[in-house]
Design a protein around this motif. Structure first.
Motif, short mmCIF file in Angstrom:
data_model
loop_
_atom_site.label_atom_id
_atom_site.label_comp_id
_atom_site.label_asym_id
_atom_site.label_seq_id
_atom_site.Cartn_x
_atom_site.Cartn_y
_atom_site.Cartn_z
N SER A 154 0.50 -1.19 0.00
CA SER A 154 0.27 -0.27 0.22
C SER A 154 1.33 1.01 0.39
CB SER A 154 -1.02 -0.10 1.25
OG SER A 154 -1.59 -1.03 1.58
N MET A 155 2.32 1.24 1.05
CA MET A 155 2.66 2.26 1.37
C MET A 155 3.54 2.40 -0.77
SD MET A 155 4.32 2.25 4.50
CE MET A 155 5.64 4.47 4.79
N ALA A 156 3.90 1.52 -1.33
CA ALA A 156 4.61 1.50 -2.13
C ALA A 156 3.73 2.04 -3.51
CB ALA A 156 4.93 -0.09 -2.63
N LEU A 157 2.19 1.59 -3.66
CA LEU A 157 1.26 2.05 -4.25
C LEU A 157 0.82 3.50 -3.87
CD1 LEU A 157 -0.44 -0.69 -4.55
CD2 LEU A 157 0.78 -0.18 -6.29
N LEU A 158 0.47 3.94 -3.10
CA LEU A 158 0.21 6.14 -2.83
C LEU A 158 1.90 6.01 -3.00
CD1 LEU A 158 -1.04 5.04 0.73
CD2 LEU A 158 -1.97 6.37 -1.10
N LYS A 159 2.70 5.30 -2.44
CA LYS A 159 4.18 7.27 -3.33
C LYS A 159 4.65 6.87 -4.51
CE LYS A 159 8.12 6.14 -0.76
NZ LYS A 159 9.41 5.39 -0.95
N ALA A 160 3.64 6.27 -5.15
CA ALA A 160 3.79 6.33 -6.74
C ALA A 160 3.44 6.85 -7.10
CB ALA A 160 3.56 4.31 -7.44
N GLN A 176 5.34 -8.16 -9.99
CA GLN A 176 3.74 -8.27 -9.18
C GLN A 176 3.55 -6.90 -8.65
OE1 GLN A 176 0.80 -8.89 -10.41
NE2 GLN A 176 -0.52 -8.35 -9.58
N ALA A 177 4.45 -6.41 -8.27
CA ALA A 177 4.26 -5.35 -7.83
C ALA A 177 4.78 -3.80 -8.76
CB ALA A 177 5.64 -5.28 -6.49
N ALA A 178 5.87 -4.50 -9.22
CA ALA A 178 6.01 -3.65 -10.25
C ALA A 178 5.17 -3.50 -11.20
CB ALA A 178 7.25 -3.80 -11.19
N ARG A 179 4.35 -4.17 -11.97
CA ARG A 179 3.12 -3.22 -11.95
C ARG A 179 1.83 -2.65 -11.80
NH1 ARG A 179 4.55 -9.50 -13.72
NH2 ARG A 179 2.63 -10.04 -12.32
N GLU A 180 1.85 -3.23 -10.19
CA GLU A 180 0.98 -2.59 -9.56
C GLU A 180 1.52 -0.69 -9.49
OE1 GLU A 180 -1.07 -6.09 -7.24
OE2 GLU A 180 -0.10 -4.32 -5.95
N MET A 181 2.88 -0.65 -9.75
CA MET A 181 3.06 0.82 -9.80
C MET A 181 3.15 1.56 -10.66
SD MET A 181 6.25 -0.05 -6.47
CE MET A 181 7.18 1.71 -6.95
N TYR A 182 3.12 0.56 -11.98
CA TYR A 182 3.13 1.24 -13.25
C TYR A 182 1.33 1.47 -13.26
CZ TYR A 182 4.23 2.49 -18.14
OH TYR A 182 4.33 3.39 -19.56
N LEU A 183 0.99 0.77 -12.99
CA LEU A 183 -0.58 1.07 -13.19
C LEU A 183 -1.42 1.69 -12.59
CD1 LEU A 183 -3.00 -0.77 -14.89
CD2 LEU A 183 -3.71 -1.84 -13.12
#
Length: 211
Positions: free
Chosen positions: A99-105, A162-169
């Motif tokens: 969640s933190m990684a996605l929010l940061k992205a 998978q985390a990389a793909r989610e961060m990009y999306l």
């Protein structure tokens, strides 16, 4: 409220407005999601309604994009042991970290064209506070809003493909891909995340059509 809770609130807003109420003009410009999406700047409404609706099923959409990319390829490449689990399947500390990684992205994507000024930054922190965020999370958000944009540093938060793909999306859902500065940021991020051009195309296609 922790990072997971904040992400869930933003995804809930995106889902309700991107699917049940597809007119982004109904999104309050001063809301946290409104500021991140930049709807107050008059971006093309119809397309963005589809884009930010993709936030609601982020992990699943990223996984489907990967499956689409792998269709017709050697099945040995389809699933690798360390590919990672979709956001929706994570629990506990793993979910909080993702969640933190996605929010940061998402925050970085919103800043890619430099449009979040001091006043908007303060307004965003205020809106996040209204969601019930605790002081540490508010301080973290403010820190992300002021930190230098660094795609390489951001990519270090991706603990799996998978985390990389989610961060990009998540970044694509926030960004206007027709804006040269924002497109340049996406290209930097894709390279830093180790995403090939075919995977990037598959992810962007999923965001554009909402699933």
């Amino acid at each position: 409220m922790n990072a997971r809770g904040m992400l869930e609130e933003l995804m809930k807003q995106a889902g309700s407005r991107g699917k049940r109420s597809p007119d982004p003009r109904r999104l309050v410009p001063g809301s946290a999601l409104g500021i991140l999406l930049g709807t107050h700047r008059g971006r093309r409404a119809g397309r963005r309604a589809i884009q930010y609706g993709a936030l609601a099923g982020l992990g699943t959409l990223a996984w489907r994009a990967w499956q689409s990319h792998q269709a017709g390829r050697d099945t040995s490449e389809t699933a690798v042991p360390d590919d990672g689990e979709p956001l929706e399947q994570l629990q506990g500390e793993a979910l909080e970290a993702r969640s933190m990684a996605l929010l940061k992205a998402m925050i970085a994507a919103a800043r890619a064209d430099g449009h979040i000024d001091a006043a908007e930054r303060a307004q965003l922190v205020e809106q996040i506070d209204a969601l019930g965020a605790d002081p540490p999370l508010l301080a973290w958000v403010d820190e992300q809003l002021q930190a230098p944009l660094d795609a390489g540093q951001l990519a270090m938060d991706a603990d799996s493909p998978q985390a990389a793909r989610e961060m990009y999306l998540a970044s694509v859902a926030i960004i206007d891909v027709q804006n040269p500065m924002e497109r340049a940021w996406l290209d930097q991020l894709a390279a830093s995340l180790g995403l090939g051009s075919e995977v990037v195309e598959a992810l962007e296609a999923r965001t554009a059509n909402g699933g």
